[in-house]
Design an enzyme around this catalytic site. Structure first.
Site, short mmCIF file in Angstrom:
data_model
loop_
_atom_site.label_atom_id
_atom_site.label_comp_id
_atom_site.label_asym_id
_atom_site.label_seq_id
_atom_site.Cartn_x
_atom_site.Cartn_y
_atom_site.Cartn_z
N SER A 1 -7.95 0.94 7.15
CA SER A 1 -9.21 0.59 6.49
C SER A 1 -10.32 0.31 7.50
O SER A 1 -11.48 0.21 7.12
CB SER A 1 -9.02 -0.64 5.60
OG SER A 1 -8.57 -1.75 6.36
N ASP B 1 10.66 3.04 5.94
CA ASP B 1 10.33 1.75 6.54
C ASP B 1 11.38 1.44 7.59
O ASP B 1 12.44 2.08 7.65
CB ASP B 1 10.26 0.64 5.49
CG ASP B 1 9.29 -0.46 5.90
OD1 ASP B 1 9.57 -1.15 6.90
OD2 ASP B 1 8.25 -0.63 5.23
N LYS C 1 0.80 1.83 14.86
CA LYS C 1 0.45 3.11 14.24
C LYS C 1 0.75 4.28 15.19
O LYS C 1 1.25 5.33 14.79
CB LYS C 1 -1.02 3.11 13.81
CG LYS C 1 -1.32 2.21 12.62
CD LYS C 1 -2.79 2.25 12.24
CE LYS C 1 -3.10 1.34 11.06
NZ LYS C 1 -2.51 1.78 9.80
N GLU D 1 -1.95 -2.92 10.26
CA GLU D 1 -3.22 -2.53 10.88
C GLU D 1 -3.23 -2.91 12.36
O GLU D 1 -3.94 -3.83 12.79
CB GLU D 1 -4.37 -3.20 10.11
CG GLU D 1 -5.71 -2.54 10.28
CD GLU D 1 -5.90 -1.27 9.46
OE1 GLU D 1 -7.04 -0.86 9.29
OE2 GLU D 1 -4.91 -0.67 9.00
N MET E 1 0.83 -1.20 0.00
CA MET E 1 0.00 0.00 0.00
C MET E 1 0.86 1.25 0.00
O MET E 1 0.65 2.18 -0.79
CB MET E 1 -0.93 -0.01 1.21
CG MET E 1 -2.00 1.04 1.17
SD MET E 1 -3.18 0.81 -0.19
CE MET E 1 -4.23 -0.47 0.50
N HIS F 1 -8.07 6.47 3.11
CA HIS F 1 -8.11 5.03 2.84
C HIS F 1 -7.99 4.80 1.34
O HIS F 1 -8.93 5.01 0.58
CB HIS F 1 -9.43 4.44 3.38
CG HIS F 1 -9.62 2.99 3.08
ND1 HIS F 1 -10.85 2.40 3.05
CD2 HIS F 1 -8.72 2.00 2.79
CE1 HIS F 1 -10.73 1.11 2.75
NE2 HIS F 1 -9.44 0.86 2.59
N VAL G 1 1.25 1.68 7.69
CA VAL G 1 1.88 0.53 8.31
C VAL G 1 0.82 -0.52 8.65
O VAL G 1 -0.37 -0.35 8.37
CB VAL G 1 2.67 0.94 9.57
CG1 VAL G 1 3.74 1.97 9.21
CG2 VAL G 1 1.75 1.49 10.66
#
Length: 711
Positions: free
Chosen positions: A431, A345, A409, A404, A326, A452, A402
C-alpha cells in the site's frame, strides 16, 4: 417510431413492442417520448382500438434515461430546461393513462426508473414470474427523483408510507414482492404474459384511473390535519436529516414532493414533481454521483485505462503469497471468480487459517441461502493452502501479500520467481512501498506491477493498479484483465511513495491529529468528519489501522527522501506511541478507550496531553480543513503524473477510503465548490494553518481561465 418500437394489431388490440434498435436496452430520451406520445395520440382517435398492450422485444422491459445521456444532456440543464424536460415526459404518460382505452403493461424483464413510470401510467401491470423481471424507482441512488409521475402515481396506488419506502430506498422488487406491495397487479409464467394481458383486456376494464374520477381523495391528503400522516412526515424528516444531513438533497426533496403532491389535484401534483426534479438536476450532487459512481466506474470496469493491442487473457491459476487477512481475501475473491488458487504461507497453520477465512464466508452464505452448498464446496476446493514454493509452478499470476517490509517482500519474490514460468506476472499488494524498488528483487521488472487491494477484499470493490517505471504495457493490460476477472473496479496510477490512495488518505488522518494538537475538541473533529460524509472520524480510523503504521511511514520517508516534509502531526503520533504507549485498537488503547464491557469511547486523558482551547473553531472551518486537504493532495497527484486521469482520482477517493459520495470524489469537490472559490478559500486556509493548504499552480491557472479538469 421504428427506431424505438414497433406495433401490431390483433383484432381490436394494439400491441406496442418497445425495441430501441440503437441500444441494448430500452431507455428514455426526448425522441422516444415524442414518438410514444404520437402513438397514443393516434390510439385516442382510433375507434377501432379498444385496448393496448405495452411490452418489450428485449429481455428487459425498459430502463430509465441512459446515465451517460443524463450526465451529458440532463445534469447541468437550466432549471427551466429541466422543468420542461420533466413536464414533457409527464404529458406523455398522462396521454397513456387518459387515452380512453385500457392499457396493460406486460413486463417481461426489468422495469426501472422511467420504465416503471411508464408501467405506472398504464391501467394495469402484469409481470412475468422471472428473476430477471424486477420493478423499482432507483432515482434516489443517483441524486434525483422520478420526474414523470412516479412520486405521484405510486402514493395514489399503494399509499404514502409504502410509496415513501419504495422511493427512498431505491431498490428493485422481484415479482412476488412487487405483487405483495401493490407495485404490480398480477404475476404469471413468462410464456403466459401476453395471453394474460389479452384476457385482462377482454374483461372490458374501465380505463379511467382512480385519481381521474370525480370525488377521488387520497387517505393521506388531509396532510397536517391528519395526525398519523403528520407524524409520519415529521418522523421521516428527522430520520432523513439525521442520516443525510445537508449533503444529499434528493431524499428530502422526495419526501417534500410526496407531502405537497398528495394534497393537490393530480395534474398540479405533477407540476410540483417537475419543480423538485428541476431543483435536483441543477444541483451538482446529482452530477457528481452519476459521473463517478456510475459512468466513470462503468468505463473503468470496461477497460478505459487498458493499453490497446493486447489480447484479453484470463488467469487460470493464481498464486497468493501470504495468508493473512489480505492474502486470504484475495484468495477468496479469486476462487469465487472460478480461478484455481495456491495460498502460500511460511507455516501450515497460517496457510490453513487463510483458507478458513473463505470457509467462514462460504458457510455464512450457505446458511443465508445466498449460494448452494455444492457451489460453496466447489469454491473452497479451488483454494489449496501450502508452505511449499514448488506448488506455485504453473501459476499464471503471482500476488504477494506479505508484511509491509521491503526485505521480506524481496525474499518471497525471489523464491517465487525461481519456480514460476517465464511469462508469469508478479504483483505486490503493497500500500506504500514503491513498486519500482520492489521490482529490483524480480528478474523481469517489466512483468512486475502493483495491485493494491482494500480490506476487507470480499467487500471492497476498488483495486489500485500501480505501474512501476519499467512495467510494460502488456503487463498493465494483463493486470487489468485479472482485476476484471475478479469483478473489481480498477484505477491506474504511476509509481511514487504512497501511490495515490494511501498518500491522500494520510492527509485526512494527519489533519485530524493536527486539529487535536491545536486544541480542537476531539468530539468536534470526529463529529464534523462524519457529518461531512466520511465513514468515521480521523482519530477513530487511525486507531483502527494503528498509530504506529503512519508513524513508521513518516520515519521511513524522512530517512529515504531528503525532500520529505515532516507533518506536524508526527509529534502527536510520537507522544501517543512512544511516551503514552497507546498505539491504537490492536494495542488496546489509542485516541479511544476500548472497554471490555461496552462500546469504544474517546479517551478522557486526551485533554491532559492536548488541552482543549477555550475558543473552538466554527464546524465549517473544521469541515473545510478535513475535506480540502485531501482534495489538494489529489490535485498534486494529478499534476505530478501519479494519477493518469482525473476520473481515477475520484473513483479512488470514493471507493477506496470512503470520501463523501455526494462530492463525487476529491477532484469533483473542487469543481462543486468552484475552482476559483476553492483556490481563494485554500489561500485563506494557508495563511491561517500552513503551506499544506497552498493551491497548486495548475489550480491557479484553471481558476484564472475558468476551466475544470477536462473529464
Amino acid at each position: 417510431m421504428a427506431d424505438y418500437f414497433s406495433t401490431r394489431r390483433e383484432g381490436a388490440i394494439l400491441t406496442i413492442l418497445l425495441d430501441d434498435r440503437d441500444a441494448p436496452v430500452n431507455t428514455v430520451s426526448p425522441a422516444w417520448v415524442d414518438a410514444l406520445a404520437a402513438e397514443f395520440e393516434a390510439v385516442r382517435s382510433d375507434a377501432s382500438v379498444n385496448g393496448v398492450i405495452v411490452t418489450s422485444a428485449k429481455t428487459g422491459f425498459m430502463a430509465g434515461a441512459d446515465l451517460k445521456y443524463i450526465l451529458a444532456d440532463v445534469v447541468g440543464m437550466s432549471a427551466a430546461q429541466a422543468f420542461a424536460f420533466s413536464q414533457s415526459a409527464s404529458r406523455m404518460h398522462r396521454l397513456v393513462e387518459s387515452c380512453g382505452k385500457p392499457v396493460v403493461a406486460a413486463i417481461n424483464g426489468f422495469a426501472l426508473g422511467g420504465g416503471y413510470e411508464l408501467a405506472l401510467a398504464c391501467t394495469h401491470r402484469i409481470i412475468a414470474n422471472d428473476p430477471r423481471a424486477v420493478v423499482g424507482l432507483p432515482e434516489v441512488n443517483v441524486g434525483l427523483l422520478p420526474g414523470s409521475g412516479g412520486t405521484q402515481r405510486l402514493p395514489r396506488l399503494i399509499g404514502v408510507e409504502k410509496a415513501a419506502e419504495v422511493l427512498l430506498e431505491g431498490r428493485s422488487y422481484g415479482p412476488e414482492t412487487a405483487l405483495a406491495s401493490g407495485l404490480v397487479d398480477a404475476v404469471v409464467p413468462p410464456d403466459e404474459l401476453l395471453a394474460a394481458s389479452r384476457a385482462w383486456l377482454a374483461s372490458r376494464p374501465d380505463p379511467v384511473r382512480p385519481w381521474d374520477r370525480k370525488g377521488f381523495a387520497l387517505a393521506e391528503s388531509d396532510g397536517l390535519l391528519k395526525q398519523a400522516t403528520a407524524g409520519f412526515f415529521t418522523g421521516m424528516t428527522a430520520r432523513l436529516s439525521a442520516k443525510y444531513g445537508e449533503n444529499y438533497p434528493a431524499p428530502i426533496a422526495i419526501l417534500a414532493c410526496l407531502f405537497e403532491g398528495v394534497q393537490l389535484p393530480f395534474d398540479k401534483a405533477l407540476v410540483v414533481e417537475s419543480r423538485y426534479f428541476a431543483r435536483l438536476v441543477t444541483d451538482p450532487v446529482a452530477r457528481n454521483i452519476v459521473r463517478t459512481n456510475f459512468v466513470n466506474k462503468g468505463l473503468a470496469e470496461k477497460g478505459a485505462r487498458r493499453p490497446a493491442g493486447y489480447p484479453v487473457r484470463k488467469v487460470d491459476r493464481l498464486a497468493v503469497l501470504g495468508a493473512g487477512m489480505m492474502g486470504a481475501g484475495i484468495a477468496y475473491v479469486a476462487a469465487k471468480a472460478g480461478i484455481e488458487v495456491v495460498l502460500l504461507d511460511a507455516g501450515a497453520q497460517a496457510a490453513q487459517r487463510g483458507k478458513a477465512y473463505s470457509e467462514k464466508l462460504v458457510g455464512r452464505q450457505v446458511e443465508q441461502g445466498r449460494i448452494r452448498a455444492a457451489d460453496g464446496a466447489a469454491l473452497l476446493a479451488r483454494i489449496s493452502p501450502t508452505t511449499r514454493y514448488d506448488d506455485l509452478a504453473g501459476a499464471d499470476f503471482v500476488i504477494e501479500a506479505v508484511f509491509e517490509d521491503s526485505a521480506i517482500k524481496a525474499d518471497v519474490t525471489a523464491r517465487a520467481e525461481a519456480v514460476i514460468a517465464s511469462d508469469a506476472l508478479f504483483a505486490s499488494n503493497t500500500s506504500t512501498l514503491p513498486i519500482t524498488d520492489l521490482a529490483e528483487a524480480f528478474g523481469r521488472p517489466e512483468n512486475f506491477i502493483g495491485l493494491h487491494f482494500f480490506s476487507p477484499v470480499d467487500r471492497m470493490g476498488l483495486v489500485e493498479v500501480i505501474r512501476g517505471r519499467r512495467t510494460s504495457d502488456e503487463t498493465l493490460a494483463r493486470a487489468l484483465d485479472l482485476v476484471g476477472q475478479l469483478r473489481k473496479t480498477p484505477i491506474v496510477v504511476n509509481d511514487s511513495r504512497g501511490f495515490y490512495t494511501s498518500r491522500v488518505f494520510q492527509t485526512f488522518i494527519h489533519e485530524g491529529m493536527q486539529l487535536l494538537n491545536e486544541g480542537v475538541a476531539p468530539a468536534l473533529i470526529e463529529n464534523v468528519a462524519r457529518q461531512a460524509g466520511m465513514p468515521v472520524g480521523p482519530l477513530a480510523v487511525i486507531d483502527e489501522t494503528s498509530i504506529e503504521l503512519p508513524l513508521k511511514i513518516v520515519r521511513e520517508s524522512e530517512r529515504e527522501d531528503p525532500a520529505y516534509r515532516r507533518p506536524a502531526s508526527a509529534d502527536v503520533m510520537e507522544l501517543m506511541v512512544d511516551r503514552l504507549g497507546r498505539p491504537g485498537r490492536k494495542g488496546g488503547a489509542g485516541f479511544y478507550d476500548y472497554p471490555a464491557d461496552g462500546p469504544k469511547r474517546l479517551w478522557p486523558g486526551l485533554a491532559d496531553h492536548f488541552p482543549v482551547a477555550a475558543q473552538q473553531p466554527d464546524p465549517g472551518e473544521v469541515r473545510k480543513r478535513l475535506l480540502y486537504v485531501q482534495a489538494l493532495e489529489t490535485a498534486r497527484c494529478l499534476e505530478q503524473d501519479v494519477l493518469t486521469h482525473p476520473a481515477d482520482g475520484d473513483l479512488g477517493a470514493v471507493l477506496g477510503w470512503g470520501f463523501p459520495g455526494w462530492t463525487g470524489g476529491t477532484l469533483s469537490l473542487i469543481e462543486t465548490v468552484g475552482v476559483a472559490a476553492f483556490v481563494a478559500e485554500c489561500d485563506q486556509l494557508a495563511q491561517r494553518h500552513g503551506e499544506r493548504f497552498a493551491p497548486t499552480r495548475r489550480l491557479r491557472d484553471m481558476a484564472a481561465a475558468g476551466t475544470g479538469f477536462g473529464w
